[in-house]
Design an enzyme around this catalytic site. Structure first.
Site, mmCIF file in Angstrom:
data_model
loop_
_atom_site.group_PDB
_atom_site.id
_atom_site.type_symbol
_atom_site.label_atom_id
_atom_site.label_comp_id
_atom_site.label_asym_id
_atom_site.label_seq_id
_atom_site.Cartn_x
_atom_site.Cartn_y
_atom_site.Cartn_z
ATOM 1 N N CYS A 89 35.885 60.113 1.100
ATOM 2 C CA CYS A 89 35.834 58.588 1.055
ATOM 3 C C CYS A 89 35.880 58.081 2.263
ATOM 4 O O CYS A 89 36.681 58.314 3.222
ATOM 5 C CB CYS A 89 36.847 58.225 -0.002
ATOM 6 S SG CYS A 89 38.726 59.040 -0.015
ATOM 7 N N LEU A 90 35.235 57.851 3.444
ATOM 8 C CA LEU A 90 34.994 57.798 4.057
ATOM 9 C C LEU A 90 34.398 56.773 4.423
ATOM 10 O O LEU A 90 33.489 56.463 3.969
ATOM 11 C CB LEU A 90 34.418 58.645 5.211
ATOM 12 C CG LEU A 90 35.540 59.876 5.844
ATOM 13 C CD1 LEU A 90 34.243 60.789 6.738
ATOM 14 C CD2 LEU A 90 36.747 59.240 6.373
#
Length: 147
Positions: A89-90
């Site tokens: 999750c970036l």
């Protein structure tokens, strides 16, 4: 698609040049498909070796690659509820992508930038608990085989 292929070939050459300088990060292109890459890295996670899978779209570098950990990892950039799928999750892999970034930079961001998606342990200030969980998962899933 040809522009994407040319860009990936340039990145491949750059990876080959940097291989002699930085032994901590390795990127390898699939022998048959330049749009598939594998990343390997040794991290501060107690000597663990973590493998990442890259799926590069034909519109690369205008669109970001899809990246996920192949190795189980307890890390603030991996969505813990989906950790078995090792989803990263970036924002840089979603809506904050910059075409100037390379696959090597994606690996560096993935492993070091914890500001986008921090875990509950870090948010609550439980650094000791976080480090303990990271060590445990590293030993279970990413330790180099001995013997």
């Amino acid at each position: 698609m040809e522009a994407s292929r040319a860009r990936l070939c340039e990145e491949y050459k750059e990876v080959q040049r940097e291989k002699a300088v930085d032994h901590d990060i390795q990127l390898v292109s699939d022998d048959f498909n330049i749009f598939k890459w594998t990343g390997l890295t040794e991290t501060p996670y107690e000597g663990g070796i973590f493998q990442l899978a890259f799926s590069v779209p034909e519109q690369y570098p205008l669109q970001p690659p899809q990246v996920r950990f192949l190795t189980k990892i307890f890390h603030p950039n991996v969505h813990f509820k989906l950790w078995m799928f090792r989803e990263i999750c970036l924002d840089i892999l979603k809506n904050a992508w910059n075409p100037a970034w390379t696959l090597v930079l994606v690996m560096v961001f993935t492993l070091t930038d914890c500001s986008f998606c921090t875990g509950n342990l870090l948010r609550s200030g439980d650094i000791r608990g976080y480090q303990s969980m990271a060590r445990m998962y590293t030993r279970l899933a990413a330790s180099a085989k001995k013997g």
